[in-house]
Design a protein around this motif. Structure first.
Motif, PDB file in Angstrom:
ATOM      1  N   VAL A  46       0.839  -1.195   0.000  1.00 56.96           N
ATOM      2  CA  VAL A  46       0.000   0.000   0.000  1.00 56.96           C
ATOM      3  C   VAL A  46       0.877   1.248   0.000  1.00 56.96           C
ATOM      4  O   VAL A  46       1.783   1.385   0.827  1.00 56.96           O
ATOM      5  CB  VAL A  46      -0.943   0.011   1.224  1.00 56.96           C
ATOM      6  CG1 VAL A  46      -1.827   1.258   1.207  1.00 56.96           C
ATOM      7  CG2 VAL A  46      -1.815  -1.243   1.238  1.00 56.96           C
ATOM      8  N   SER A  47       0.598   2.148  -0.940  1.00 55.59           N
ATOM      9  CA  SER A  47       1.314   3.414  -1.035  1.00 55.59           C
ATOM     10  C   SER A  47       0.515   4.487  -0.298  1.00 55.59           C
ATOM     11  O   SER A  47      -0.684   4.657  -0.547  1.00 55.59           O
ATOM     12  CB  SER A  47       1.479   3.801  -2.513  1.00 55.59           C
ATOM     13  OG  SER A  47       1.973   5.120  -2.636  1.00 55.59           O
ATOM     14  N   VAL A  48       1.181   5.204   0.621  1.00 52.69           N
ATOM     15  CA  VAL A  48       0.511   6.264   1.383  1.00 52.69           C
ATOM     16  C   VAL A  48       1.277   7.567   1.191  1.00 52.69           C
ATOM     17  O   VAL A  48       2.497   7.602   1.258  1.00 52.69           O
ATOM     18  CB  VAL A  48       0.396   5.908   2.885  1.00 52.69           C
ATOM     19  CG1 VAL A  48      -0.432   4.643   3.065  1.00 52.69           C
ATOM     20  CG2 VAL A  48       1.764   5.727   3.528  1.00 52.69           C
ATOM     21  N   GLN A  49       0.533   8.631   0.918  1.00 53.63           N
ATOM     22  CA  GLN A  49       1.119   9.956   0.698  1.00 53.63           C
ATOM     23  C   GLN A  49       0.358  10.959   1.554  1.00 53.63           C
ATOM     24  O   GLN A  49      -0.868  10.995   1.520  1.00 53.63           O
ATOM     25  CB  GLN A  49       1.027  10.325  -0.786  1.00 53.63           C
ATOM     26  CG  GLN A  49       1.718  11.633  -1.148  1.00 53.63           C
ATOM     27  CD  GLN A  49       1.631  11.928  -2.638  1.00 53.63           C
ATOM     28  OE1 GLN A  49       0.736  11.431  -3.330  1.00 53.63           O
ATOM     29  NE2 GLN A  49       2.555  12.726  -3.142  1.00 53.63           N
ATOM     30  N   PRO A  50       1.062  11.785   2.312  1.00 52.00           N
ATOM     31  CA  PRO A  50       0.346  12.715   3.205  1.00 52.00           C
ATOM     32  C   PRO A  50      -0.422  13.775   2.426  1.00 52.00           C
ATOM     33  O   PRO A  50      -0.025  14.165   1.324  1.00 52.00           O
ATOM     34  CB  PRO A  50       1.477  13.346   4.030  1.00 52.00           C
ATOM     35  CG  PRO A  50       2.708  13.181   3.196  1.00 52.00           C
ATOM     36  CD  PRO A  50       2.526  11.908   2.439  1.00 52.00           C
ATOM     37  N   LEU A  51      -1.516  14.231   3.024  1.00 53.98           N
ATOM     38  CA  LEU A  51      -2.235  15.390   2.487  1.00 53.98           C
ATOM     39  C   LEU A  51      -1.606  16.652   3.075  1.00 53.98           C
ATOM     40  O   LEU A  51      -1.248  16.683   4.255  1.00 53.98           O
ATOM     41  CB  LEU A  51      -3.717  15.336   2.864  1.00 53.98           C
ATOM     42  CG  LEU A  51      -4.530  14.133   2.391  1.00 53.98           C
ATOM     43  CD1 LEU A  51      -6.003  14.320   2.784  1.00 53.98           C
ATOM     44  CD2 LEU A  51      -4.414  13.913   0.899  1.00 53.98           C
TER      45      LEU A  51
END
Length: 279
Positions: A46-51
């Motif tokens: 899973v790729s997670v990128q901050p807002l």
């Protein structure tokens, strides 16, 4: 349900972390909540990128295992539907308008749209490339240099999905005489990518225009060692030999056979000045 039938994880999720606020007797613990834009990859990670503060995905992506993700992250569907998705759509539309203006050589309109997109996310790769190319087309090398300094700090700019824009920007840096910037830019890509004969060829080209034939030879040789059949590199090699810029017996590249009966067009540096390679 099979792995193929299972719906991939995507959308906005949150995570929570405990943090200490204050010191001594005034110290207390608080919960910090972070929002992430999430996409599950084909391999199940899973790729997670901050807002960012504008609620659009920004900054470096992290990759975690699916089970760890499910354990630590909470879905935020309402935030995605009401805020994040519309913001992403507006930013993407703004970038597309900028790209359309740039294609039509409407540089001031393009500049306006790309800057508007950067108001959402100053690290947006397409907007930064577009703005940098707009400045280079207008001959505004000072502003282009500011964009260059921003782009070399964004690792995502060198990912395969941005290769076309990356290459166009590098070529335009060189065409505007910004050779040191072009080389710094290409060497950053060299650190982040696997062996790429086309990248090596572009590096050789930039060193050639600086008059650094030692490094030009080094990178052209690396290019031909990876792909001895690349005609553009072979012609470049012959040009350097015929003009005494590399040793006349420098042909010890396994599998390389210099092209016959073909030459660069033009004179002096012209043969190489009109030579481009896309990758």
């Amino acid at each position: 349900m099979s792995e193929e039938e299972r719906e991939k994880i995507s959308g906005v999720f949150s995570s929570q972390a405990q943090a200490a606020v204050g010191t001594g007797t005034t110290s207390r613990k608080t919960i910090q909540k972070t929002y992430w834009f999430v996409e599950e990859r084909e391999d199940g990670a899973v790729s997670v990128q901050p807002l960012n503060s504008n609620y659009v995905p920004s900054g470096p992506k992290q990759t975690i295992g699916r089970e760890e993700f499910l354990d630590k992250y909470t879905p935020e569907p309402e935030l995605y539907i009401s805020t994040v998705y519309p913001k992403i759509q507006e930013m993407d539309s703004t970038v597309k308008r900028g790209e359309a203006h740039r294609r039509n050589h409407e540089t001031y309109s393009a500049e306006y749209e790309f800057n508007h997109a950067l108001d959402f996310d100053e690290q947006n790769v397409k907007a930064n490339f577009g703005l940098g190319l707009t400045y280079l087309e207008r001959g505004d090398t000072s502003k282009a240099d500011d964009i260059f300094n921003r782009l070399v700090g964004i690792d995502a700019a060198f990912q395969p999905e941005h290769k076309h824009l990356f290459n166009e920007f590098g070529i335009n840096l060189r065409k505007n005489g910004m050779l040191d910037q072009a080389l710094e830019y290409y060497h950053k890509a060299e650190q982040l990518t696997q062996n790429d004969e086309n990248l090596y060829l572009n590096i050789a080209r930039a060193y050639f225009e600086k008059g650094d034939f030692k490094h030009c030879y080094r990178y052209l040789k690396k290019c031909l060692e990876l792909n001895p059949d690349m005609e553009e590199a072979g012609l470049f090699w012959l040009y350097l030999k015929e003009n005494g810029l590399i040793a006349s017996d420098a042909n010890d590249i396994p599998g390389f056979h210099p092209p016959e009966n073909k030459k660069f067009k033009g004179v002096a540096k012209g043969p190489v000045k009109n030579f481009e390679i896309d990758f």
